[in-house]
Write an enzyme that holds these catalytic residues in place. Structure first.
Site, PDB file in Angstrom:
ATOM      1  N   CYS A   8      -3.054  -6.486 -19.025  1.00  3.15           N
ATOM      2  CA  CYS A   8      -3.629  -5.603 -17.638  1.00  3.15           C
ATOM      3  C   CYS A   8      -2.939  -5.714 -16.582  1.00  3.15           C
ATOM      4  CB  CYS A   8      -4.969  -5.954 -17.509  1.00  3.15           C
ATOM      5  SG  CYS A   8      -5.306  -7.867 -17.059  1.00  3.15           S
ATOM      6  N   HIS A  47       0.935  -1.344  -0.112  1.00  2.00           N
ATOM      7  CA  HIS A  47       0.062   0.005   0.052  1.00  2.00           C
ATOM      8  C   HIS A  47       0.891   1.368   0.008  1.00  2.00           C
ATOM      9  CE1 HIS A  47      -3.294  -2.687   1.079  1.00  2.00           C
ATOM     10  NE2 HIS A  47      -3.868  -1.918   0.512  1.00  2.00           N
ATOM     11  N   GLU A 104      -2.186 -15.639 -17.630  1.00  2.00           N
ATOM     12  CA  GLU A 104      -1.385 -15.320 -16.285  1.00  2.00           C
ATOM     13  C   GLU A 104      -0.730 -16.540 -15.813  1.00  2.00           C
ATOM     14  OE1 GLU A 104      -3.829 -13.263 -13.268  1.00  2.00           O
ATOM     15  OE2 GLU A 104      -5.592 -14.556 -13.495  1.00  2.00           O
ATOM     16  N   ASP A 138       0.741 -12.038 -12.182  1.00  5.49           N
ATOM     17  CA  ASP A 138       0.799 -13.462 -11.687  1.00  5.49           C
ATOM     18  C   ASP A 138       1.784 -14.155 -12.835  1.00  5.49           C
ATOM     19  OD1 ASP A 138      -0.704 -14.088  -9.396  1.00  5.49           O
ATOM     20  OD2 ASP A 138      -2.332 -13.350 -10.393  1.00  5.49           O
TER      21      ASP A 138
HETATM   22  C1  PEP Z   1      -2.321 -10.122 -13.050  1.00  5.45           C
HETATM   23  O1  PEP Z   1      -1.779 -11.117 -12.444  1.00  5.45           O
HETATM   24  O2  PEP Z   1      -1.279  -9.442 -13.568  1.00  5.45           O
HETATM   25  C2  PEP Z   1      -3.481  -9.136 -12.707  1.00  5.45           C
HETATM   26  C3  PEP Z   1      -3.714  -8.211 -13.478  1.00  5.45           C
HETATM   27  O3  PEP Z   1      -4.448  -9.646 -12.047  1.00  5.45           O
HETATM   28  P1  PEP Z   1      -4.318  -9.442 -10.420  1.00  5.45           P
HETATM   29  O4  PEP Z   1      -3.178  -8.385 -10.382  1.00  5.45           O
HETATM   30  O5  PEP Z   1      -5.338  -8.781  -9.623  1.00  5.45           O
HETATM   31  O6  PEP Z   1      -3.920 -10.655  -9.975  1.00  5.45           O
HETATM   32 MG    MG Z   2      -3.670 -11.921 -11.573  1.00  2.00          MG
END
Ligand code: PEP
Ligand code: MG
Length: 584
Positions: A517, A203, A446, A470
């Site tokens: 993403c 955070h 991922e 991930d």
């Molecule tokens: C990711 O794993 O890159 C992702 C966008 O999902 P999260 O960060 O929510 O696991």
């Molecule tokens: Mg993820």
């Protein structure tokens, strides 16, 4: 003598100022015996400290600025957790009992209970419980500072500014900083943060980025290595700190900082410009959102739609699961408020995202990131999944809803989820529900296996979105929330780049869009590299959209693709450096 030190750069920018050390969690705590007659007064002193702590937290909460791309909601929720913990009986009852039974001072009693609770949490592998350990540490530190009269160690408050030239900006050096304190420090105008612990997904890091304050975390022994009041330069891009810089270094970093400031000011003019490269390649820039309210804000910052809506936040901080109708209302409202596509990810619970509402039961597994989470959990709990899929399909009548499935690892698993969605659609149709004629469904890539099998998966998916957070964790076998191994978290590892390219190539061949993403998509250091790897859709924290857009507008995508192809073939570190450097 100048001294270079390295940590993890988690918030970009250059800051030049003077070291101000802050005591975080590890204050010197005296222990002394109190007379029987003073016990009640000591209990009152503890209760007063709690009241003051609550007041401070409420004040901080009311000062959380809006317009932080949704981070403000997360911060407010975080402060609420601390407010609850301030009165948590597992913390406070034992302190009161110890003051009474052992007749010791409140600080010492609190320290004993803090250490006992932290030792319990320490033995748990689960990342969620590790976060609770940090909450205990942060809340205790606040109470201890109050009890020890050391609150003024925070450079905030109502003191009159002294006459004379303005003071040099402070660079805070601490073991750790709580999100609540970072807000106070940011408002007091500190120039940068250096902490000994933490990682880019903490955070503290998220807040520093939202405030645009350069920050370095994981710089071990920082408080021992820096002297209070000495000059220091922080380079948040590279994670470097230079103590006691010479005139030449000061000149170099002043110039670099001025350049960065000018660039930022120029960015606001890009809001309504399309993201088209110098050689005419159109790139789509989308926003990642966590809460439904963030959607409108994303558009204000130049995003063309939502590339990732993390729905699990709807399930958090509550005792019961959200009903289908409740979810439908939220999704329909978001879908209606977003101009472009709205890609809604189905529930990605598990690992570091746990809920109280009984979505799963049983003991915490040893490797939660590799356990029953995301799509695996949904397929195992059909009632849970059905309520969400029904709500999503119904919401598709109100906007351009895309459904995204997290943690897909094989074609079989994807097809099973698709069959579930198809059956749910048929049921809804029988009930006469209104839905869009076609709702695109895609997979998050991922899991390394999904990236390697992307060409097979692409035959079944309407789109891919690469989740680098991930993907990197699993490819490099490092826990993304463990700061001890954070130094290995490397988006530029050749294996990661190959998996990204493999996924994009598979999408190109199957003619389906491929977005990214994960955090990598919103980090301007990687924009040119990702363009070179063929990425045409980037989804990110809304605050990064304009800077990424600027780089796209200044890039020649064809040239970057040729450079990237060469890089993947040779693995030449110099080729990588040239590709990432902003020179055309
Ligand atoms: C990711 O794993 O890159 C992702 C966008 O999902 P999260 O960060 O929510 O696991
Ligand atoms: Mg993820």
């Amino acid at each position: 003598m100048s001294l270079w030190l390295n940590g993890i750069g988690v918030s970009r920018g250059i800051a030049i100022g003077r070291v101000q050390k802050l005591s975080g969690g590890d204050l010197e705590i005296p222990e002394y015996t109190i007379a029987e007659a003073d016990v009640d007064a000591e209990l009152r002193r503890f209760a007063d400290a709690q009241a003051r702590g609550r007041e401070q937290l409420r004040q901080v909460r009311s000062q959380v600025p809006s317009g932080m791309g949704g981070a403000e909601n997360e911060i407010a929720a975080f402060i609420d957790t601390h407010l609850l913990m301030m009165d948590d009986r597992s913390l406070t009852d034992a302190v009161v009992a110890t003051i009474r039974s052992s007749r010791i001072n409140a600080e010492a009693a609190l320290k004993r209970q803090r250490d006992a609770l932290m030792a319990v949490f320490e033995q748990m592998d689960d990342a969620y419980l590790r976060a609770r350990r940090d909450d205990v540490k942060h809340v205790s530190a606040r109470l201890l500072r109050i009890l020890l009269n050391q609150e003024r160690s925070l450079p905030v408050g109502d003191a009159e500014a002294p006459a004379g030239p303005p003071p040099e900006p402070s660079i805070i050096v601490s073991d750790d900083i709580t999100p609540a304190d970072i807000i106070l420090l940011a408002q007091a105008g500190v120039a940068a943060f250096i902490t000994e612990y933490g990682g880019p997904l903490s955070h503290t890091a998220i807040l520093a980025r939202s405030y645009g304050i350069p920050a370095i975390v994981g710089l071990h022994n920082a408080r021992r290595l820096f002297r209070d009041g000495e000059a220091v330069i922080v380079d948040g891009d590279l994670g470097h700190a230079l103590a006691d810089p010479d005139a030449q270094a000061l000149q170099f970093f002043h110039a670099k900082r001025n350049q960065q400031r000018e660039r930022r000011a120029a960015l606001s003019g890009l809001k309504d410009k399309p993201a088209i490269s110098r050689d005419g390649v159109k790139i789509r820039l989308l926003a990642n959102i966590e809460l439904s309210e963030d959607a409108t804000h994303a558009a204000d910052l130049g995003a063309e739609g939502v590339g990732l809506y993390r729905t699990e936040f709807l399930y958090m901080n509550r005792k019961t699961l959200p009903t289908e109708d409740e979810q439908y209302e939220v999704y329909a409202r978001v879908a209606a408020s977003v101009k472009g596509p709205i890609t809604i990810r189905t529930l990605d619970l598990g690992a570091d995202k746990q809920v109280d509402s009984g979505a799963r039961s049983g003991p915490t597994p040893n490797n939660p990131a590799l356990g029953l989470r995301a799509i695996r959990l949904c397929l195992k709990e059909p009632d849970l999944f059905r309520a969400q899929v029904r709500a999503l399909l119904r919401a598709s009548a109100h906007g351009d809803v895309h459904i995204m499935l997290p943690m897909i690892s094989s074609v079989g698993e994807y097809r099973q989820a698709m069959a579930f969605i198809a059956a749910t659609r048929e049921q809804l149709a029988r009930e006469g529900a209104t839905m869009a004629a076609h709702v695109p469904v895609g997979a998050m890539i991922e899991v390394p296996a999904a990236a390697l099998a992307a060409s097979l998966l692409a035959r079944h998916c309407s789109f891919f979105s690469i989740g680098t957070n991930d993907l990197i964790q699993s490819t490099l076998a490092i826990d993304r929330v463990d700061d001890e191994v954070n130094y290995l978290y490397d988006p530029l590892h050749p294996a990661v780049l190959k998996l990204i390219r493999t996924t994009i190539e598979a999408g190109e061949r199957a003619r389906i869009p491929v977005a990214m993403c994960g955090e990598m998509a919103g980090d301007p250091r990687y924009t040119r590299l990702l363009l070179g790897l063929g990425l045409t859709e980037f989804s990110m924290h809304p605050a990064s959209v304009l800077e990424v857009k600027r780089i796209i507008i200044e890039s020649n995508v064809r040239a970057l693709r040729a450079q990237a192809a060469n890089l993947l073939e040779t693995g030449d570190p110099q080729a990588l450096e040239m590709l990432m450097a902003e020179t055309g």
